[in-house]
Write a protein that holds these residues in place. Structure first.
Motif, PDB file in Angstrom:
ATOM      1  N   GLY A  60     -76.099  -0.333  29.194  1.00 13.19           N
ATOM      2  CA  GLY A  60     -76.078   1.101  29.444  1.00 13.19           C
ATOM      3  C   GLY A  60     -75.331   1.493  30.700  1.00 13.19           C
ATOM      4  O   GLY A  60     -75.084   2.687  30.925  1.00 13.19           O
ATOM      5  N   GLU A  61     -74.954   0.542  31.528  1.00 10.64           N
ATOM      6  CA  GLU A  61     -74.263   0.873  32.778  1.00 10.64           C
ATOM      7  C   GLU A  61     -72.821   1.286  32.510  1.00 10.64           C
ATOM      8  O   GLU A  61     -72.115   0.666  31.714  1.00 10.64           O
ATOM      9  CB  GLU A  61     -74.283  -0.322  33.729  1.00 10.64           C
ATOM     10  CG  GLU A  61     -73.618  -0.039  35.066  1.00 10.64           C
ATOM     11  CD  GLU A  61     -73.672  -1.224  36.013  1.00 10.64           C
ATOM     12  OE1 GLU A  61     -73.126  -1.110  37.130  1.00 10.64           O
ATOM     13  OE2 GLU A  61     -74.251  -2.278  35.635  1.00 10.64           O
ATOM     14  N   ASP A  62     -72.400   2.344  33.192  1.00  5.21           N
ATOM     15  CA  ASP A  62     -71.026   2.835  33.118  1.00  5.21           C
ATOM     16  C   ASP A  62     -70.366   2.584  34.471  1.00  5.21           C
ATOM     17  O   ASP A  62     -70.600   3.332  35.423  1.00  5.21           O
ATOM     18  CB  ASP A  62     -71.020   4.329  32.784  1.00  5.21           C
ATOM     19  CG  ASP A  62     -69.612   4.924  32.757  1.00  5.21           C
ATOM     20  OD1 ASP A  62     -68.634   4.169  32.888  1.00  5.21           O
ATOM     21  OD2 ASP A  62     -69.509   6.159  32.602  1.00  5.21           O
ATOM     22  N   LYS A 122     -73.641  -6.650  35.298  1.00  6.12           N
ATOM     23  CA  LYS A 122     -73.500  -5.425  34.508  1.00  6.12           C
ATOM     24  C   LYS A 122     -74.694  -5.286  33.583  1.00  6.12           C
ATOM     25  O   LYS A 122     -75.017  -6.190  32.803  1.00  6.12           O
ATOM     26  CB  LYS A 122     -72.198  -5.438  33.696  1.00  6.12           C
ATOM     27  CG  LYS A 122     -71.913  -4.115  32.978  1.00  6.12           C
ATOM     28  CD  LYS A 122     -70.566  -4.158  32.277  1.00  6.12           C
ATOM     29  CE  LYS A 122     -70.246  -2.798  31.644  1.00  6.12           C
ATOM     30  NZ  LYS A 122     -71.216  -2.414  30.630  1.00  6.12           N
ATOM     31  N   GLN A 181     -77.875   5.244  36.290  1.00  4.71           N
ATOM     32  CA  GLN A 181     -76.595   4.647  36.660  1.00  4.71           C
ATOM     33  C   GLN A 181     -76.633   4.115  38.090  1.00  4.71           C
ATOM     34  O   GLN A 181     -76.097   3.033  38.386  1.00  4.71           O
ATOM     35  CB  GLN A 181     -75.461   5.667  36.502  1.00  4.71           C
ATOM     36  CG  GLN A 181     -75.158   6.073  35.073  1.00  4.71           C
ATOM     37  CD  GLN A 181     -74.673   4.912  34.211  1.00  4.71           C
ATOM     38  OE1 GLN A 181     -74.053   3.963  34.711  1.00  4.71           O
ATOM     39  NE2 GLN A 181     -74.938   4.993  32.916  1.00  4.71           N
ATOM     40  N   HIS A 198     -76.290   0.222  39.013  1.00  4.83           N
ATOM     41  CA  HIS A 198     -75.190  -0.136  39.905  1.00  4.83           C
ATOM     42  C   HIS A 198     -75.658  -1.083  41.011  1.00  4.83           C
ATOM     43  O   HIS A 198     -74.914  -1.986  41.434  1.00  4.83           O
ATOM     44  CB  HIS A 198     -74.595   1.135  40.515  1.00  4.83           C
ATOM     45  CG  HIS A 198     -73.509   0.889  41.507  1.00  4.83           C
ATOM     46  ND1 HIS A 198     -72.223   0.554  41.137  1.00  4.83           N
ATOM     47  CD2 HIS A 198     -73.507   0.926  42.879  1.00  4.83           C
ATOM     48  CE1 HIS A 198     -71.474   0.391  42.214  1.00  4.83           C
ATOM     49  NE2 HIS A 198     -72.232   0.614  43.280  1.00  4.83           N
ATOM     50  N   SER A 201     -67.601   3.252  35.564  1.00  3.70           N
ATOM     51  CA  SER A 201     -66.724   4.326  36.027  1.00  3.70           C
ATOM     52  C   SER A 201     -67.507   5.535  36.541  1.00  3.70           C
ATOM     53  O   SER A 201     -66.898   6.492  37.031  1.00  3.70           O
ATOM     54  CB  SER A 201     -65.792   4.773  34.894  1.00  3.70           C
ATOM     55  OG  SER A 201     -66.520   5.395  33.838  1.00  3.70           O
ATOM     56  N   PHE A 202     -68.839   5.507  36.453  1.00  3.98           N
ATOM     57  CA  PHE A 202     -69.633   6.645  36.901  1.00  3.98           C
ATOM     58  C   PHE A 202     -69.450   6.800  38.414  1.00  3.98           C
ATOM     59  O   PHE A 202     -69.649   5.851  39.171  1.00  3.98           O
ATOM     60  CB  PHE A 202     -71.114   6.432  36.574  1.00  3.98           C
ATOM     61  CG  PHE A 202     -71.947   7.685  36.649  1.00  3.98           C
ATOM     62  CD1 PHE A 202     -72.180   8.446  35.518  1.00  3.98           C
ATOM     63  CD2 PHE A 202     -72.489   8.118  37.863  1.00  3.98           C
ATOM     64  CE1 PHE A 202     -72.954   9.601  35.572  1.00  3.98           C
ATOM     65  CE2 PHE A 202     -73.252   9.267  37.941  1.00  3.98           C
ATOM     66  CZ  PHE A 202     -73.484  10.010  36.783  1.00  3.98           C
ATOM     67  N   ASN A 219     -79.584  10.299  33.661  1.00  2.00           N
ATOM     68  CA  ASN A 219     -78.505   9.322  33.571  1.00  2.00           C
ATOM     69  C   ASN A 219     -77.966   8.974  34.956  1.00  2.00           C
ATOM     70  O   ASN A 219     -77.655   7.810  35.245  1.00  2.00           O
ATOM     71  CB  ASN A 219     -77.380   9.855  32.682  1.00  2.00           C
ATOM     72  CG  ASN A 219     -76.287   8.834  32.452  1.00  2.00           C
ATOM     73  OD1 ASN A 219     -76.552   7.680  32.110  1.00  2.00           O
ATOM     74  ND2 ASN A 219     -75.040   9.236  32.651  1.00  2.00           N
TER      75      ASN A 219
END
Length: 418
Positions: free
Chosen positions: A289-291, A286, A277, A281, A293-294, A273
């Motif tokens: 599956g992109e977060d 966006k 990510q 990024h 806040s990661f 992950n």
């Protein structure tokens, strides 16, 4: 009388040769450049408690005498105190002596040997910070288990799980570097390092670790002397900050080890992950599956400048799928052709992650003071799960402040059976 005297003479000479041989082996370790400390479990304090002490370079301010404790008593207030009597001696081994880490059946008794933080902070053993390399070598016979052999690796007692219910002393992780007997690959040489003392990739555990290709067998600790003499293995880890590589070595051999399908890799699914990510990024817009806040400092993206090999998995007039192998990763990439004959990447997936060597681009956790760092421990580490861990014999522990070469590790390996 003459035959009896001759026998005594022969035995005396043999014992003398043996003592000289052991001293030669000790000197081989002591003379290896970069040595910080070497416990052979023969050298002890001349007075007082007669604790095990380390061979250290000339001018060192301490010989790192080893205390003993039961960390369950210290942190949970349960179980009895530990003593040197809880570590039986073998009377033989690569350097003439070895201590036994037993399969303790009392869940409130987890003894270990250790150098308290107050006596190691800011000494050469306290390897930390940016631009630092480290090697840990342990000569051992593994009876069972896959956990810690030696290092500065206080895993913390702050995890919320059933074992920490009622705990009296809660501390966050204070991990720096340590050598384990395999962890996810039992019996391998598993090096572990941490940049923050705590967890990796938003997992609750630290996950920067490597695994040698070779794995040591299980050998009953009460085997005959002949069997034990043949069963010593040299476990080692090296962190080379110039190459950003953490490598596990068993008996002087590292070997390539890969984790296929890391998206289904248990704990290391978190590394998958972290890779994805980071990739998403850097991709405009966006991505599914992109977060957002990661944390960026927890992305895991080894260099992928030039593939070592490229294999076409599927190709049609409007799409091509390639598997690209890099130094630390294998990725499947989907490409679409353009009118000018070039290709544009449309999707990417991490399909394999190298476990040996492991890419590690960080420094080593630097505790701010002696109250926020862990001890150097042998045989076990402080951790919330309180499992038994490694059991067997440990006949030597050495720490170096640089990454040893394959040739040097082969030489140290030869000391186990000479």
């Amino acid at each position: 009388m003459k035959p009896f005297l001759a026998t005594v003479f022969i035995l005396t000479v043999s014992a003398s040769i043996r003592a000289e041989d052991l001293e030669s082996k000790r000197q081989t370790v002591a003379n290896t450049p970069g040595l910080v400390a070497f416990w052979d479990f023969v050298k002890r304090e001349p007075g007082g408690e007669h604790r095990f002490t380390a061979h250290v370079p000339g001018g060192s301010s301490t010989e790192y005498p080893l205390d003993v404790a039961n960390y369950v008593k210290d942190y949970w207030g349960q179980g009895r105190a530990a003593s040197y009597a809880d570590f039986p001696l073998l009377g033989r081994g690569p350097f003439g002596q070895a201590v036994r880490i037993r399969k303790e059946t009392d869940p409130n008794f987890r003894p270990f040997l250790f150098v308290p933080r107050s006596r190691l902070h800011d000494t050469p053993l306290d390897i930390k910070g940016d631009g630092r390399s480290v090697s840990v070598v342990v000569w051992a016979i593994r009876e069972s288990g896959n956990h810690a052999l030696a290092g500065i690796w206080h895993e913390g007692t702050d995890l919320h799980q059933k074992e920490t219910a009622g705990i009296r002393k809660v501390e966050r992780g204070q991990r720096q570097y340590a050598l384990f007997a395999g962890l996810n690959k039992a019996g391998s040489a598993c090096g572990h390092v941490s940049e923050n003392g705590a967890s990796s990739f938003l997992n609750k555990y630290a996950l920067h670790k490597c695994n040698s290709l070779g794995q040591s067998p299980e050998v009953p600790a009460d085997s005959s002397d002949d069997v034990l003499d043949r069963s010593w293995h040299c476990f080692a880890m090296t962190l080379d900050h110039q190459r950003d590589e953490l490598t596990g070595w068993l008996d002087g051999q590292s070997g390539d080890r890969w984790l296929e399908n890391p998206s289904r890799g248990g704990l290391l699914q978190s590394a998958y992950n972290a890779y994805m990510q980071g990739h998403w990024h850097r991709t405009p817009g966006k991505q599914p599956g992109e977060d957002p806040s990661f944390p960026e400092d927890q992305f895991y993206n080894p260099p992928e400048d030039h593939p070592l090999s490229v294999k076409v998995l599927d190709e049609s007039s409007d799409q091509r799928t390639e598997q690209r192998e890099y130094r630390f990763t294998k990725v499947n990439v989907t490409l679409k052709p353009s009118a000018d004959g070039s290709f544009t990447e449309t999707t990417r997936d991490l399909v394999a992650l190298r476990l040996n060597p492991w890419w590690y681009p960080h420094g080593i956790y630097t505790p701010s003071d002696d109250g926020s760092g862990g001890p150097f421990t042998i045989g076990r580490v402080i951790h919330s799960a309180r499992t038994v861990g490694f059991t067997g014999w440990i006949g030597g522990v050495a720490v170096f402040d640089r990454a040893l070469s394959a040739e040097e590790l082969a030489k140290l390996t030869s000391l186990a059976t000479q």
